[in-house]
Design a protein around this motif. Structure first.
Motif, mmCIF file in Angstrom:
data_model
loop_
_atom_site.group_PDB
_atom_site.id
_atom_site.type_symbol
_atom_site.label_atom_id
_atom_site.label_comp_id
_atom_site.label_asym_id
_atom_site.label_seq_id
_atom_site.Cartn_x
_atom_site.Cartn_y
_atom_site.Cartn_z
ATOM 1 N N THR A 104 0.837 -1.205 0.000
ATOM 2 C CA THR A 104 0.000 0.000 0.000
ATOM 3 C C THR A 104 0.871 1.253 0.000
ATOM 4 O O THR A 104 0.612 2.213 -0.729
ATOM 5 N N GLN A 105 1.904 1.221 0.825
ATOM 6 C CA GLN A 105 2.805 2.380 0.874
ATOM 7 C C GLN A 105 3.711 2.453 -0.356
ATOM 8 O O GLN A 105 3.989 3.543 -0.865
ATOM 9 N N LYS A 106 4.138 1.298 -0.837
ATOM 10 C CA LYS A 106 4.995 1.291 -2.026
ATOM 11 C C LYS A 106 4.256 1.856 -3.237
ATOM 12 O O LYS A 106 4.833 2.601 -4.041
ATOM 13 N N ASN A 107 2.985 1.507 -3.356
ATOM 14 C CA ASN A 107 2.182 2.009 -4.479
ATOM 15 C C ASN A 107 1.932 3.513 -4.382
ATOM 16 O O ASN A 107 1.546 4.150 -5.368
ATOM 17 N N ASN A 108 2.127 4.061 -3.194
ATOM 18 C CA ASN A 108 1.831 5.478 -2.974
ATOM 19 C C ASN A 108 3.077 6.330 -2.785
ATOM 20 O O ASN A 108 2.995 7.553 -2.748
ATOM 21 N N HIS A 109 4.259 5.698 -2.701
ATOM 22 C CA HIS A 109 5.410 6.466 -2.253
ATOM 23 C C HIS A 109 5.885 7.514 -3.261
ATOM 24 O O HIS A 109 6.438 8.540 -2.873
ATOM 25 N N TYR A 110 5.609 7.324 -4.554
ATOM 26 C CA TYR A 110 5.977 8.367 -5.515
ATOM 27 C C TYR A 110 5.053 9.578 -5.391
ATOM 28 O O TYR A 110 5.482 10.723 -5.570
ATOM 29 N N ASN A 111 3.800 9.333 -5.064
ATOM 30 C CA ASN A 111 2.878 10.459 -4.822
ATOM 31 C C ASN A 111 3.347 11.278 -3.620
ATOM 32 O O ASN A 111 3.337 12.514 -3.649
ATOM 33 N N VAL A 112 3.737 10.585 -2.570
ATOM 34 C CA VAL A 112 4.233 11.273 -1.374
ATOM 35 C C VAL A 112 5.536 11.998 -1.679
ATOM 36 O O VAL A 112 5.754 13.128 -1.242
ATOM 37 N N ALA A 113 6.395 11.355 -2.456
ATOM 38 C CA ALA A 113 7.694 11.947 -2.799
ATOM 39 C C ALA A 113 7.537 13.260 -3.558
ATOM 40 O O ALA A 113 8.361 14.170 -3.419
ATOM 41 N N GLN A 114 6.490 13.368 -4.365
ATOM 42 C CA GLN A 114 6.272 14.564 -5.172
ATOM 43 C C GLN A 114 5.446 15.630 -4.452
ATOM 44 O O GLN A 114 5.089 16.653 -5.031
ATOM 45 N N SER A 115 5.178 15.386 -3.174
ATOM 46 C CA SER A 115 4.421 16.373 -2.405
ATOM 47 C C SER A 115 5.240 17.651 -2.241
ATOM 48 O O SER A 115 6.469 17.622 -2.174
ATOM 49 N N ARG A 116 4.532 18.771 -2.188
ATOM 50 C CA ARG A 116 5.204 20.062 -2.037
ATOM 51 C C ARG A 116 5.701 20.240 -0.599
ATOM 52 O O ARG A 116 5.220 19.594 0.329
ATOM 53 N N VAL A 117 6.636 21.156 -0.447
ATOM 54 C CA VAL A 117 7.191 21.426 0.875
ATOM 55 C C VAL A 117 6.091 21.833 1.847
ATOM 56 O O VAL A 117 6.069 21.398 3.003
ATOM 57 N N ARG A 118 5.161 22.645 1.376
ATOM 58 C CA ARG A 118 4.100 23.105 2.284
ATOM 59 C C ARG A 118 3.216 21.952 2.744
ATOM 60 O O ARG A 118 2.684 21.984 3.860
ATOM 61 N N ASP A 119 3.067 20.923 1.897
ATOM 62 C CA ASP A 119 2.286 19.752 2.295
ATOM 63 C C ASP A 119 3.019 18.956 3.375
ATOM 64 O O ASP A 119 2.395 18.444 4.310
ATOM 65 N N ARG A 120 4.319 18.840 3.240
ATOM 66 C CA ARG A 120 5.107 18.146 4.267
ATOM 67 C C ARG A 120 5.049 18.912 5.582
ATOM 68 O O ARG A 120 4.954 18.319 6.664
ATOM 69 N N LYS A 121 5.093 20.228 5.492
ATOM 70 C CA LYS A 121 5.014 21.045 6.702
ATOM 71 C C LYS A 121 3.654 20.882 7.387
ATOM 72 O O LYS A 121 3.574 20.886 8.627
ATOM 73 N N LYS A 122 2.605 20.726 6.605
ATOM 74 C CA LYS A 122 1.277 20.505 7.188
ATOM 75 C C LYS A 122 1.231 19.203 7.979
ATOM 76 O O LYS A 122 0.628 19.119 9.056
ATOM 77 N N LYS A 123 1.872 18.165 7.434
ATOM 78 C CA LYS A 123 1.932 16.887 8.156
ATOM 79 C C LYS A 123 2.708 17.050 9.462
ATOM 80 O O LYS A 123 2.314 16.507 10.506
#
Length: 470
Positions: free
Chosen positions: A15-34
């Motif tokens: 589940t995470q492997k299938n999603n990890h490229y989507n997470v990798a391409q997240s913007r800096v502001r999205d990471r900061k929100k997390k």
């Protein structure tokens, strides 16, 4: 990919492997929100529950929880947020003239699906600290906390489920078998905190998939006190550093090496500060913790029994209570070199003291052991400090204090060889969960094309000139 259908955690991993490229391409502001969401959960929503869980698991005082668990996570998040824009940008570097027509830079890209295996002594700090770095770097992560602190692990599972989607961050509870099953999966990075013995198992499992690792281990961290040191201040800081969390800290002073001429004065100061911190009866003190499990209590008790059998001198303490997993703050001298206290990492509230006649003796003793995670020096002598640092190796060092290098996020934290591989905290934690990817962009005709085949005498001369001048 190898067939992992029988692995109970493969579905979650996939589940995470299938999603990890989507997470990798997240913007800096999205990471900061997390990171903000995690910060709010730790600092506000679950703060009192964290304090209660640690009291149940370790008898940890509220102040220690605030400073060593909650503050450490919150400060790690704040530091990452302040610096994340810089860390994630392109880092331009110069390009040699022999590559004229090209430009060069490197980027930090997420490693992918990561596994974080955390210990029991600081459950929240040493679980969520690495997670902050993993999130900042743009990874997905599966967390396996220690089964030895069940209240803390259950609460962390609740926090993770509340804050994150499972296809990004998930927490799995369980015994040793759970870790064994997780280690069979082809993670892109493993971050492990624990003992050197288990670290070897983790590294061996990672080798099956050529998975990169960060190993934060431990060992016997020495403290040197020379005759120039302010003895009372040294005792004050060492007693604090050794007996916090009942000595269950990977970077606590494991043993003391002190100049023979100041031993008596140091012991007197230690007794004074022990009484000041924990009263004359530490068992009733609200500032003193307990041993995590019966197994660890018995291990430490066996060290005390071994010291008694070898006629060591109990300068302070030595009393225990199995029912409450209490071990009195204990200081022991006149130990024989074969004592288990001098062979094994103590990880408890027992402080052995060895004396030396000259500094070379102390350095030789340290170098006869595995390289430590931390080395502490108490001295006013610049020459002595320089001699110790130049002639020893350690993951980190504090001069005239203990522990505080851990709290500076501008510094790398980690060991060397037996005490660990890789660094964490701040940028160094971000880097641990990232691949440093080199990029060269050819803009115009490249001079290297002049040396493409077919080779001729002219190209041979050009090659020689390249070697000589560029």
């Amino acid at each position: 990919m190898k067939d992992y259908k029988d692995n109970p955690y493969f579905k979650l991993f996939s589940t995470q492997k299938n999603n990890h490229y989507n997470v990798a391409q997240s913007r800096v502001r999205d990471r900061k929100k997390k990171l903000d969401a995690l910060k709010y959960a730790i600092e506000v929503t679950y703060r009192e529950e964290i304090i209660e869980a640690l009291q149940k698991d370790l008898g940890k005082p509220r102040v220690e929880t605030e400073l060593t668990e909650i503050y450490q996570i919150v400060s790690e998040i704040k530091f990452a947020k302040r610096n994340l824009n810089h860390w994630t940008q392109k880092h331009k570097v110069s390009t040699p003239i022999s590559m004229l027509g090209a430009s060069s830079y490197y980027i930090f890209e997420p490693k992918g699906v990561c596994l974080i295996i955390s210990p029991w002594n600081f459950p929240f700090n040493l679980t969520f600290g690495p997670l902050v770095s993993a999130i900042a770097a743009g990874n997905t992560a599966i967390i396996k906390p220690s089964e030895m602190t069940p209240n803390s692990s259950a609460l962390m599972a609740k926090i993770v489920e509340d804050v994150f989607e499972e296809n990004e961050i998930a927490l799995v509870e369980g015994e040793v078998e759970t870790s064994s099953q997780l280690l069979k999966l082809p993670f892109n990075h493993i971050f492990f905190t624990g003992s050197p013995q288990v670290g070897k198992i983790v590294m061996k499992a990672a080798a099956e998939h050529l998975t990169s690792v960060t190993l934060e281990l431990g060992g016997k961290s020495p403290t040197i006190i020379d005759k120039t040191a302010n003895i009372d201040k040294a005792a004050k800081k060492i007693v604090w550093g050794k007996f916090m969390n009942a000595g269950q800290i990977c970077i606590c002073p494991d043993y003391i090496l002190i100049d023979k001429s100041v031993k008596t004065k140091f012991l007197a100061s230690c007794k004074k500060w022990l009484h000041h911190y924990f009263s004359e009866n530490p068992q009733t003190s609200k500032s003193y913790g307990r041993i995590v499990t019966d197994k660890h209590f018995q291990r430490l008790n066996s060290y005390l029994e071994n010291a008694k059998q070898l006629n060591a001198t109990f300068e302070v303490g030595g009393q225990t209570d199995a029912d409450s997993k209490y071990i009195e703050p204990t200081i022991i001298s006149d130990l024989k070199l074969e004592s288990t206290l001098l062979e094994e990492e103590i990880f408890g509230p027992i402080m052995p003291i060895l004396t030396y006649n000259n500094l070379d003796e102390a350095i030789a003793y340290i170098n006869s052991k595995e390289r430590p995670l931390a080395l502490y020096i108490f001295s006013k002598s610049k020459a002595d400090i320089k001699q110790i640092i130049n002639n020893t190796r350690a993951g980190g060092t504090c001069i005239n204090n203990t522990h505080i290098h851990y709290a500076n996020h501008n510094l790398p934290f980690g060991g060397i060889n037996n005490s660990g591989i890789g660094k964490s905290h701040g940028f160094f934690g971000f880097k641990a969960f990232s691949n440093q990817r080199a990029v060269v962009k050819q803009h115009t005709f490249g001079v290297t094309e002049l040396l493409f085949p077919p080779y001729s005498s002219l190209k041979e001369k050009l090659a020689k000139l390249t070697v000589k001048w560029f």
